[in-house]
Enzyme design. Structure first.
Site, PDB file in Angstrom:
ATOM      1  N   LYS A   1      21.946 -12.364  56.786  1.00 51.77           N
ATOM      2  CA  LYS A   1      21.948 -13.719  56.741  1.00 51.77           C
ATOM      3  C   LYS A   1      21.275 -14.130  54.999  1.00 51.77           C
ATOM      4  O   LYS A   1      20.346 -13.775  54.793  1.00 51.77           O
ATOM      5  CB  LYS A   1      21.227 -15.105  57.820  1.00 51.77           C
ATOM      6  CG  LYS A   1      20.973 -16.243  58.890  1.00 51.77           C
ATOM      7  CD  LYS A   1      21.157 -16.672  56.923  1.00 51.77           C
ATOM      8  CE  LYS A   1      19.471 -17.266  56.334  1.00 51.77           C
ATOM      9  NZ  LYS A   1      19.445 -18.543  55.712  1.00 51.77           N
TER      10      LYS A   1
ATOM     11  N   GLU B   1       9.353  -7.222  54.134  1.00 52.61           N
ATOM     12  CA  GLU B   1       8.975  -7.250  53.158  1.00 52.61           C
ATOM     13  C   GLU B   1       8.445  -8.790  52.523  1.00 52.61           C
ATOM     14  O   GLU B   1       9.651  -9.258  52.755  1.00 52.61           O
ATOM     15  CB  GLU B   1       9.897  -6.911  51.863  1.00 52.61           C
ATOM     16  CG  GLU B   1      10.607  -5.365  53.011  1.00 52.61           C
ATOM     17  CD  GLU B   1       9.769  -3.929  52.270  1.00 52.61           C
ATOM     18  OE1 GLU B   1       8.982  -4.375  51.350  1.00 52.61           O
ATOM     19  OE2 GLU B   1      10.483  -2.816  53.089  1.00 52.61           O
TER      20      GLU B   1
ATOM     21  N   CYS C   1       8.895 -10.375  43.829  1.00 50.35           N
ATOM     22  CA  CYS C   1       7.702  -9.713  44.999  1.00 50.35           C
ATOM     23  C   CYS C   1       6.679  -8.798  44.125  1.00 50.35           C
ATOM     24  O   CYS C   1       5.356  -8.903  44.978  1.00 50.35           O
ATOM     25  CB  CYS C   1       8.239  -9.369  46.259  1.00 50.35           C
ATOM     26  SG  CYS C   1       9.149  -7.758  45.836  1.00 50.35           S
TER      27      CYS C   1
ATOM     28  N   GLU D   1       0.579 -16.486  45.771  1.00 50.75           N
ATOM     29  CA  GLU D   1       1.665 -16.131  45.440  1.00 50.75           C
ATOM     30  C   GLU D   1       2.240 -17.153  44.268  1.00 50.75           C
ATOM     31  O   GLU D   1       2.807 -18.140  45.140  1.00 50.75           O
ATOM     32  CB  GLU D   1       3.105 -14.922  46.127  1.00 50.75           C
ATOM     33  CG  GLU D   1       4.191 -14.932  45.475  1.00 50.75           C
ATOM     34  CD  GLU D   1       5.033 -14.123  46.479  1.00 50.75           C
ATOM     35  OE1 GLU D   1       5.081 -14.674  47.170  1.00 50.75           O
ATOM     36  OE2 GLU D   1       5.309 -13.165  45.865  1.00 50.75           O
TER      37      GLU D   1
HETATM   38  P1  NAP Z   1      11.644 -17.425  52.479  1.00 47.18           P
HETATM   39  O1  NAP Z   1      11.338 -18.718  52.769  1.00 47.18           O
HETATM   40  O2  NAP Z   1      10.534 -16.680  53.567  1.00 47.18           O
HETATM   41  O3  NAP Z   1      13.013 -17.364  53.441  1.00 47.18           O
HETATM   42  C1  NAP Z   1      13.253 -15.535  52.803  1.00 47.18           C
HETATM   43  C2  NAP Z   1      14.895 -15.521  54.228  1.00 47.18           C
HETATM   44  O4  NAP Z   1      14.694 -15.962  55.475  1.00 47.18           O
HETATM   45  C3  NAP Z   1      16.157 -16.847  53.883  1.00 47.18           C
HETATM   46  O5  NAP Z   1      17.249 -16.375  53.738  1.00 47.18           O
HETATM   47  C4  NAP Z   1      15.476 -17.564  54.563  1.00 47.18           C
HETATM   48  O6  NAP Z   1      17.049 -19.041  55.312  1.00 47.18           O
HETATM   49  C5  NAP Z   1      15.280 -17.495  55.919  1.00 47.18           C
HETATM   50  N1  NAP Z   1      13.704 -18.238  56.632  1.00 47.18           N
HETATM   51  C6  NAP Z   1      13.550 -18.815  57.166  1.00 47.18           C
HETATM   52  N2  NAP Z   1      12.876 -19.176  58.220  1.00 47.18           N
HETATM   53  C7  NAP Z   1      12.983 -18.513  58.882  1.00 47.18           C
HETATM   54  C8  NAP Z   1      12.999 -19.012  59.757  1.00 47.18           C
HETATM   55  N3  NAP Z   1      12.646 -19.435  60.931  1.00 47.18           N
HETATM   56  N4  NAP Z   1      13.962 -17.849  60.790  1.00 47.18           N
HETATM   57  C9  NAP Z   1      14.598 -16.459  60.237  1.00 47.18           C
HETATM   58  N5  NAP Z   1      14.803 -16.976  59.063  1.00 47.18           N
HETATM   59  C10 NAP Z   1      13.843 -17.737  57.968  1.00 47.18           C
HETATM   60  O7  NAP Z   1      11.314 -16.960  51.093  1.00 47.18           O
HETATM   61  P2  NAP Z   1      12.399 -17.232  49.770  1.00 47.18           P
HETATM   62  O8  NAP Z   1      11.556 -18.316  48.943  1.00 47.18           O
HETATM   63  O9  NAP Z   1      13.286 -17.173  49.810  1.00 47.18           O
HETATM   64  O10 NAP Z   1      12.272 -16.120  49.431  1.00 47.18           O
HETATM   65  C11 NAP Z   1      10.445 -15.709  48.172  1.00 47.18           C
HETATM   66  C12 NAP Z   1      10.371 -15.092  48.996  1.00 47.18           C
HETATM   67  O11 NAP Z   1      10.379 -13.572  49.202  1.00 47.18           O
HETATM   68  C13 NAP Z   1       8.552 -14.725  48.388  1.00 47.18           C
HETATM   69  O12 NAP Z   1       6.809 -15.332  49.388  1.00 47.18           O
HETATM   70  C14 NAP Z   1       8.383 -13.494  47.867  1.00 47.18           C
HETATM   71  O13 NAP Z   1       7.555 -12.675  47.410  1.00 47.18           O
HETATM   72  C15 NAP Z   1       9.119 -12.419  48.791  1.00 47.18           C
HETATM   73  N6  NAP Z   1       9.986 -11.592  48.624  1.00 47.18           N
HETATM   74  C16 NAP Z   1       9.716  -9.891  48.904  1.00 47.18           C
HETATM   75  C17 NAP Z   1       9.902  -9.375  48.507  1.00 47.18           C
HETATM   76  C18 NAP Z   1       9.948  -7.940  48.558  1.00 47.18           C
HETATM   77  O14 NAP Z   1      10.043  -7.077  48.530  1.00 47.18           O
HETATM   78  N7  NAP Z   1       7.817  -7.493  49.764  1.00 47.18           N
HETATM   79  C19 NAP Z   1      10.644  -9.296  47.721  1.00 47.18           C
HETATM   80  C20 NAP Z   1      11.714 -10.831  47.247  1.00 47.18           C
HETATM   81  C21 NAP Z   1      11.009 -11.748  47.651  1.00 47.18           C
HETATM   82  P3  NAP Z   1      16.694 -20.062  53.596  1.00 47.18           P
HETATM   83  O15 NAP Z   1      17.789 -19.670  53.058  1.00 47.18           O
HETATM   84  O16 NAP Z   1      16.683 -20.878  55.002  1.00 47.18           O
HETATM   85  O17 NAP Z   1      15.448 -20.280  53.405  1.00 47.18           O
END
Ligand code: NAP
Ligand code: MG
Length: 484
Positions: free
Chosen positions: A180, A255, A289, A387
């Site tokens: 997804k 992650e 991240c 962040e």
């Molecule tokens: P996000 O809002 O947490 O979304 C990540 C994924 O989860 C998306 O595909 C999102 O779908 C999905 N999602 C959201 N709510 C969900 C739910 N209730 N159940 C299942 N899936 C759900 O993060 P983002 O805004 O895309 O990315 C930014 C964040 O990612 C930052 O905090 C960053 O630090 C973190 N990140 C971490 C790493 C690491 O390796 N540690 C790497 C890159 C990014 P949608 O498309 O609908 O939002």
């Protein structure tokens, strides 16, 4: 720019293409122009069930888990070759969808994805059990078996790369996957799914479910047939995933977010450290991240360093991701740009000193934020705590090694850290003391498929990449044979 060839934007389930069960689509936007690129299918909960049906069926009854391991590896090598052949095309999709410079997509995202596929293809026939020296007349051995259906849920900042990390490790040991991707950036993963079929992945082994996390993602979390969730995204969503996964006791790797400290000591090579600090915060427009978003400077070099940083930041070209000179692209969406600008306003309100940037860069209708440096930041300020996930760095001063370590570690996140010093003893001593999953010394934001990656503290748990990730996708069975 290579003329974009959009992939089929229907769902990929069991090797076939389907619109969403209710016909819903969502537009994906080019953040550098605010224009719509194309409509993409928006999966329903019913579609998620159908995708899990396909993956579960492929695991239980399809050839994939039982293929000779070398054959699974061969198909993954073929997929790597296909991705490499289509690198320009896939990198174009990535930059159009995400707003990052094509220079980055083409030189980093796609080649690293190819390398990760090859790395895990090589592991396919090297994961094996052991014979155990047990008491009595038994032949007792272990088998490292796949888990079953893996749901990979990925963010928009490295849409292809963070998906491939999960898919490659999961598939090489015989799992099947429902991927997804983020709703904002689905195109590169859809193309990857097509290449998977071309490479010879049997139907149902890799299913691509575009759509909303709250709908399609949530349905995957609730399905008892999903054995594991591999998630990269924000810490709040990670916590809610952990709660949902508890009901069916799914394995998890999370992650999550970061607020990494990049620490420059008085004895560092300052020119290299400035490059590292700039790369640390402005690479990927700060939507990374591991961004070195807290820059800790020793008091002896602080003033000189901030001046050098300012000059370099102001010299970086921002704009069209397809201009080869561009080093900073557009933030992923209008909403995300506004969230970054709101953090900048809080930084100013709370008394940090704005050194440069601090506002939208008006280039057409694109979502550009100027590279921004705040000085005189204190640990309690919002811009030091949260962040921001944008091109905004918070500079703090320290006076001793202990002081630097306290500043770095006194935070809920622990994803990465950087150390800039020419003192070898200090480098090793402090690397051990930093509460972070990765420490870079005299470099920053370096990755390799052989090097495990993941968080300490609220940056998550589980490791991606390296041999360590294989244990996240296998479970150990012990078999006892009575020899009497
Ligand atoms: P996000 O809002 O947490 O979304 C990540 C994924 O989860 C998306 O595909 C999102 O779908 C999905 N999602 C959201 N709510 C969900 C739910 N209730 N159940 C299942 N899936 C759900 O993060 P983002 O805004 O895309 O990315 C930014 C964040 O990612 C930052 O905090 C960053 O630090 C973190 N990140 C971490 C790493 C690491 O390796 N540690 C790497 C890159 C990014 P949608 O498309 O609908 O939002
Ligand atoms: Mg987009």
């Amino acid at each position: 720019m290579t003329t974009p060839v959009f992939p089929n934007t229907n769902l990929l389930i069991a090797g076939e293409r389907f619109p969403a069960s209710n016909g819903a689509v969502h537009p994906t936007i080019n953040p550098a122009t605010a224009e719509k690129l194309i409509d993409v299918a928006s999966a329903t909960a019913e579609d998620a069930r159908k995708a899990v049906d396909a993956a579960h069926n492929a695991f239980r009854h399809g050839p994939w888990p039982g293929l000779p391991a070398t054959e699974r590896g061969r198909i993954l090598y073929k997929l790597a070759d296909l991705l490499e052949t289509h690198a320009d095309e896939v990198a174009t999709l990535e930059s159009l969808d995400n707003g990052k410079p094509f220079f980055e997509s083409r030189r980093i995202d796609v080649p690293l994805a190819v390398e990760a596929l090859r790395y895990y293809a090589g592991w396919a026939n090297k994961v094996h059990g052991e014979v155990l020296p047990v008491r009595g007349q038994f032949h007792t051995y272990t088998r490292h078996e796949p888990l079953g259906v893996v749901a990979a849920i990925t963010p928009w900042n490295f849409p292809l790369l963070l998906s491939v990390y999960k898919v490659a490790a999961a598939l090489t040991v015989g799992n099947t996957v429902v991927l997804k991707p983020a709703e904002l950036t689905p195109l590169s993963c859809l193309r990857f799914g097509e290449l998977g079929i071309e490479a010879g992945l049997p139907p149902g082994v890799l299913n691509i479910l575009t759509g909303k996390g709250s709908v399609a993602g949530q349905a995957l979390l609730e399905d008892p047939r999903v054995a594991k969730v591999a998630f990269t995204g924000s810490t709040p969503v990670g916590k809610s995933i952990m709660k949902s996964a508890a009901d069916t006791l799914k394995r998890l790797s999370l992650e999550l977010g970061g607020k990494s400290a990049n620490i420059v000591f008085g004895d560092a090579d300052l020119k290299a450290a400035v490059r590292g600090a700039i790369n640390g915060i402005f690479y990927g427009k700060g939507e990374i991240c591991t961004a070195g978003s807290r820059l800790l400077l020793h008091e002896s070099i602080h003033d000189e360093f901030v001046e050098m940083l300012k000059t370099t930041a102001e010299g970086m070209k921002q704009g069209d991701p397809f201009d080869p000179k561009t080093r900073i692209g557009a933030q992923v969406s209008e909403a995300h740009m506004n969230s970054i600008l709101a953090y900048i306003a809080q930084g100013c309100d709370q008394g940090a000193r704005l050194v440069t940037g601090g506002e939208r860069n008006v280039i057409g209708n694109g979502f550009f934020v100027k590279p921004t440096i705040f000085d005189n930041v204190t640990p309690g300020m919002t811009i030091a705590q949260e962040e921001i996930f944008g091109p905004v760095v918070a500079v703090m001063k320290f006076s001793s090694d202990d002081d630097a370590i306290a500043l770095a570690n006194d935070h809920m996140y622990g994803l990465a850290a950087g150390l800039w010093t020419n003192d070898l003893r200090r480098a090793h001593r402090l690397s051990a003391r930093l509460e972070a999953g990765t420490v870079w010394v005299n470099t920053y934001n370096f990755y390799d498929p052989a090097a495990p990656f993941g968080g300490y503290k609220q940056s998550g748990f589980g490791r991606e990449l390296g041999m360590h990730a294989l244990s996240e996708y296998t479970q150990t069975k012990t078999v006892w044979i009575d020899l009497n």
